[in-house]
Design a protein around this motif. Sequence first.
Motif, PDB file in Angstrom:
ATOM      1  N   TYR A 195      -1.420  -0.411   3.010  1.00  0.00           N
ATOM      2  CA  TYR A 195      -1.361  -0.047   1.599  1.00  0.00           C
ATOM      3  C   TYR A 195      -2.384   1.054   1.318  1.00  0.00           C
ATOM      4  O   TYR A 195      -2.062   2.228   1.207  1.00  0.00           O
ATOM      5  N   THR A 196      -3.674   0.681   1.263  1.00  0.00           N
ATOM      6  CA  THR A 196      -4.710   1.663   0.987  1.00  0.00           C
ATOM      7  C   THR A 196      -4.802   2.698   2.091  1.00  0.00           C
ATOM      8  O   THR A 196      -4.987   3.893   1.835  1.00  0.00           O
ATOM      9  N   GLY A 197      -4.655   2.266   3.335  1.00  0.00           N
ATOM     10  CA  GLY A 197      -4.649   3.207   4.453  1.00  0.00           C
ATOM     11  C   GLY A 197      -3.520   4.214   4.337  1.00  0.00           C
ATOM     12  O   GLY A 197      -3.674   5.393   4.695  1.00  0.00           O
ATOM     13  N   PHE A 198      -2.380   3.780   3.822  1.00  0.00           N
ATOM     14  CA  PHE A 198      -1.242   4.667   3.598  1.00  0.00           C
ATOM     15  C   PHE A 198      -1.584   5.727   2.554  1.00  0.00           C
ATOM     16  O   PHE A 198      -1.236   6.902   2.700  1.00  0.00           O
TER      17      PHE A 198
ATOM     18  N   ALA B 274      12.884   5.935   4.602  1.00  0.00           N
ATOM     19  CA  ALA B 274      13.000   7.246   5.250  1.00  0.00           C
ATOM     20  C   ALA B 274      11.698   7.643   5.946  1.00  0.00           C
ATOM     21  O   ALA B 274      11.721   8.401   6.925  1.00  0.00           O
ATOM     22  N   MET B 275      10.580   7.154   5.456  1.00  0.00           N
ATOM     23  CA  MET B 275       9.294   7.448   6.091  1.00  0.00           C
ATOM     24  C   MET B 275       9.136   6.732   7.425  1.00  0.00           C
ATOM     25  O   MET B 275       8.252   7.061   8.211  1.00  0.00           O
ATOM     26  N   GLY B 276       9.960   5.710   7.653  1.00  0.00           N
ATOM     27  CA  GLY B 276       9.926   5.014   8.930  1.00  0.00           C
ATOM     28  C   GLY B 276       9.337   3.623   8.891  1.00  0.00           C
ATOM     29  O   GLY B 276       9.124   3.014   9.950  1.00  0.00           O
ATOM     30  N   PHE B 277       9.073   3.095   7.707  1.00  0.00           N
ATOM     31  CA  PHE B 277       8.565   1.725   7.635  1.00  0.00           C
ATOM     32  C   PHE B 277       9.578   0.755   8.236  1.00  0.00           C
ATOM     33  O   PHE B 277      10.779   0.864   7.996  1.00  0.00           O
ATOM     34  N   GLY B 278       9.069  -0.228   8.979  1.00  0.00           N
ATOM     35  CA  GLY B 278       9.929  -1.276   9.510  1.00  0.00           C
ATOM     36  C   GLY B 278      10.319  -2.293   8.452  1.00  0.00           C
ATOM     37  O   GLY B 278      11.365  -2.926   8.542  1.00  0.00           O
ATOM     38  N   HIS B 279       9.469  -2.450   7.457  1.00  0.00           N
ATOM     39  CA  HIS B 279       9.813  -3.275   6.303  1.00  0.00           C
ATOM     40  C   HIS B 279       9.055  -2.792   5.081  1.00  0.00           C
ATOM     41  O   HIS B 279       7.997  -2.163   5.191  1.00  0.00           O
ATOM     42  N   VAL B 280       9.627  -3.059   3.927  1.00  0.00           N
ATOM     43  CA  VAL B 280       9.014  -2.735   2.645  1.00  0.00           C
ATOM     44  C   VAL B 280       8.948  -4.015   1.839  1.00  0.00           C
ATOM     45  O   VAL B 280       9.983  -4.654   1.594  1.00  0.00           O
ATOM     46  N   GLU B 281       7.739  -4.405   1.457  1.00  0.00           N
ATOM     47  CA  GLU B 281       7.572  -5.611   0.648  1.00  0.00           C
ATOM     48  C   GLU B 281       7.399  -5.191  -0.814  1.00  0.00           C
ATOM     49  O   GLU B 281       6.389  -4.601  -1.186  1.00  0.00           O
ATOM     50  N   VAL B 282       8.408  -5.467  -1.619  1.00  0.00           N
ATOM     51  CA  VAL B 282       8.385  -5.090  -3.032  1.00  0.00           C
ATOM     52  C   VAL B 282       7.765  -6.219  -3.855  1.00  0.00           C
ATOM     53  O   VAL B 282       7.642  -7.353  -3.405  1.00  0.00           O
ATOM     54  N   GLY B 283       7.404  -5.920  -5.103  1.00  0.00           N
ATOM     55  CA  GLY B 283       6.701  -6.881  -5.940  1.00  0.00           C
ATOM     56  C   GLY B 283       5.202  -6.568  -5.944  1.00  0.00           C
ATOM     57  O   GLY B 283       4.784  -5.504  -5.468  1.00  0.00           O
ATOM     58  N   THR B 284       4.397  -7.453  -6.480  1.00  0.00           N
ATOM     59  CA  THR B 284       4.707  -8.811  -6.876  1.00  0.00           C
ATOM     60  C   THR B 284       5.556  -8.803  -8.144  1.00  0.00           C
ATOM     61  O   THR B 284       5.251  -8.110  -9.106  1.00  0.00           O
TER      62      THR B 284
ATOM     63  N   VAL C 172       5.421  -2.087  11.511  1.00  0.00           N
ATOM     64  CA  VAL C 172       4.632  -1.561  10.398  1.00  0.00           C
ATOM     65  C   VAL C 172       5.380  -1.712   9.080  1.00  0.00           C
ATOM     66  O   VAL C 172       6.500  -1.205   8.932  1.00  0.00           O
ATOM     67  N   GLY C 173       4.755  -2.391   8.119  1.00  0.00           N
ATOM     68  CA  GLY C 173       5.365  -2.569   6.816  1.00  0.00           C
ATOM     69  C   GLY C 173       4.500  -2.027   5.700  1.00  0.00           C
ATOM     70  O   GLY C 173       3.298  -1.816   5.861  1.00  0.00           O
ATOM     71  N   LEU C 174       5.133  -1.798   4.559  1.00  0.00           N
ATOM     72  CA  LEU C 174       4.414  -1.421   3.340  1.00  0.00           C
ATOM     73  C   LEU C 174       4.089  -2.694   2.584  1.00  0.00           C
ATOM     74  O   LEU C 174       4.971  -3.491   2.261  1.00  0.00           O
ATOM     75  N   ALA C 175       2.807  -2.899   2.292  1.00  0.00           N
ATOM     76  CA  ALA C 175       2.384  -4.122   1.602  1.00  0.00           C
ATOM     77  C   ALA C 175       2.846  -4.126   0.150  1.00  0.00           C
ATOM     78  O   ALA C 175       3.106  -3.075  -0.456  1.00  0.00           O
ATOM     79  N   ALA C 176       2.933  -5.306  -0.419  1.00  0.00           N
ATOM     80  CA  ALA C 176       3.304  -5.459  -1.824  1.00  0.00           C
ATOM     81  C   ALA C 176       2.295  -4.748  -2.719  1.00  0.00           C
ATOM     82  O   ALA C 176       1.121  -4.621  -2.390  1.00  0.00           O
ATOM     83  N   GLY C 177       2.783  -4.306  -3.880  1.00  0.00           N
ATOM     84  CA  GLY C 177       1.920  -3.662  -4.860  1.00  0.00           C
ATOM     85  C   GLY C 177       2.185  -2.186  -5.009  1.00  0.00           C
ATOM     86  O   GLY C 177       1.920  -1.609  -6.056  1.00  0.00           O
TER      87      GLY C 177
ATOM     88  N   ILE D 180       0.694 -14.338   5.595  1.00  0.00           N
ATOM     89  CA  ILE D 180       0.265 -12.945   5.465  1.00  0.00           C
ATOM     90  C   ILE D 180      -1.228 -12.934   5.149  1.00  0.00           C
ATOM     91  O   ILE D 180      -1.677 -13.561   4.193  1.00  0.00           O
ATOM     92  N   ALA D 181      -1.995 -12.216   5.958  1.00  0.00           N
ATOM     93  CA  ALA D 181      -3.446 -12.186   5.803  1.00  0.00           C
ATOM     94  C   ALA D 181      -3.938 -10.735   5.951  1.00  0.00           C
ATOM     95  O   ALA D 181      -3.756 -10.132   6.997  1.00  0.00           O
ATOM     96  N   THR D 182      -4.510 -10.176   4.865  1.00  0.00           N
ATOM     97  CA  THR D 182      -4.935 -10.883   3.659  1.00  0.00           C
ATOM     98  C   THR D 182      -4.630 -10.035   2.423  1.00  0.00           C
ATOM     99  O   THR D 182      -4.250  -8.863   2.520  1.00  0.00           O
ATOM    100  N   ASN D 183      -4.899 -10.673   1.267  1.00  0.00           N
ATOM    101  CA  ASN D 183      -4.878  -9.976  -0.018  1.00  0.00           C
ATOM    102  C   ASN D 183      -6.191  -9.206  -0.175  1.00  0.00           C
ATOM    103  O   ASN D 183      -6.984  -9.098   0.753  1.00  0.00           O
ATOM    104  N   THR D 184      -6.448  -8.687  -1.368  1.00  0.00           N
ATOM    105  CA  THR D 184      -7.701  -7.972  -1.643  1.00  0.00           C
ATOM    106  C   THR D 184      -8.857  -8.959  -1.785  1.00  0.00           C
ATOM    107  O   THR D 184      -8.654 -10.163  -1.967  1.00  0.00           O
ATOM    108  N   THR D 185     -10.077  -8.433  -1.709  1.00  0.00           N
ATOM    109  CA  THR D 185     -11.268  -9.286  -1.740  1.00  0.00           C
ATOM    110  C   THR D 185     -12.096  -9.082  -3.005  1.00  0.00           C
ATOM    111  O   THR D 185     -12.118  -7.987  -3.587  1.00  0.00           O
ATOM    112  N   LEU D 186     -12.795 -10.134  -3.406  1.00  0.00           N
ATOM    113  CA  LEU D 186     -13.741 -10.049  -4.513  1.00  0.00           C
ATOM    114  C   LEU D 186     -15.105  -9.567  -4.049  1.00  0.00           C
ATOM    115  O   LEU D 186     -15.963  -9.211  -4.858  1.00  0.00           O
ATOM    116  N   SER D 187     -15.310  -9.560  -2.746  1.00  0.00           N
ATOM    117  CA  SER D 187     -16.583  -9.094  -2.190  1.00  0.00           C
ATOM    118  C   SER D 187     -16.753  -7.591  -2.432  1.00  0.00           C
ATOM    119  O   SER D 187     -15.776  -6.840  -2.508  1.00  0.00           O
TER     120      SER D 187
END
Length: 341
Positions: free
Chosen positions: A319-322, A76-86, A58-63, A244-251
């Motif tokens: 991300y949003t689920g978090f 400390a929350m327990g994420f296996g990875h943290v993706e910083v940026g963009t 489980v990772g934290l998505a960028a943004g 990595i799939a996926t980013n946000t949608t325009l739909s």
Amino acid sequence: MFYRLAQKVLFQTNPEVAHAIAMNGIRMTSNTPLDLFYRQNVAHAPVEFMGVTFPNPVGLAAGMDKDGECINGFAAMGFGHVEVGTVTPRPQPGNDKPRAFRLKPARAIINRMGFNNKGVDNLVANIKASNPGDCVIGVNIGKNKDTPLEEGKNDYLYCMEKVYEVSGYIAVNISSPNTPGLRSLQYGEMLDDLLSSLKAKQEELAEKHGKYVPIALKVAPDLSDDELKAVCDSLLRNRFDGVIATNTTLSREGVEHLPEHGEMGGLSGVPLRERATVIIDKLHQNLGDKMPILGCGGIDSGKDAMDKVDVGAKMVQIYTGFIYCGPELIKDITDAYLARK
């Protein structure tokens, strides 16, 4: 319990203000006794992905942590990875405010942030000052808004060189809908040129630093089947390490009835869930076992994460689920993952 109370308060204010308050709180309390309000023990569930061992899937998505200011807190929350940026070569303010909108009935968010960040040198300094333990740090790189599209490749190469030494992996973001023209880099000769240039730079930097840092491409959920196949062909041809799939949608499918649906920007959260899973499935059909997939989009339960694993994702990001579920979601997903093993 603490998160639920904090969420009730924060959800009464503007989303971007709430985000700033939350991030400041995490930054100021990490590595202090006050981090007990969010520190949690997450089961050890190691995953090999792109040649890197992650402590859990489980990772934290960028943004969320664009400037790498809260890495220790998220670890400390327990994420296996943290993706910083963009992150971009130069600092930039992003798009005009307001630029983030909650769609609470749909458990979703629309944002048009526009790569607001303090620049790559600031990010590198923050990563060097962090101490995340075995939590892997990924860095998501992009281009400055005022860099002409035909020169955009240079921004990615510049960022890659800057962050290489401090990254566990590097994610290439050409799929945000909030930087004008950016998504055109996902197609044809521009995509091939970018990926081949990044691969050559990766090989150069691996020799220079004596370590291999994998690179992954983050793709949009709005690609057609033919466009997805072309992206996969280019990824394989240029020997990328992951996708990595996926980013946000325009739909706006599923949120047309909500007043915020007309806001410009990328939609994330539950309405993206099914589409993101379909994209992961199609990527896996094209890539097979030749390239691993990191799944992201609409995950707010262990079951949602396992649905993505079932169609080909090896790990997931939230991300949003978090935002809607809190840190406990990390444990829920990890436990669901272990139950499958």
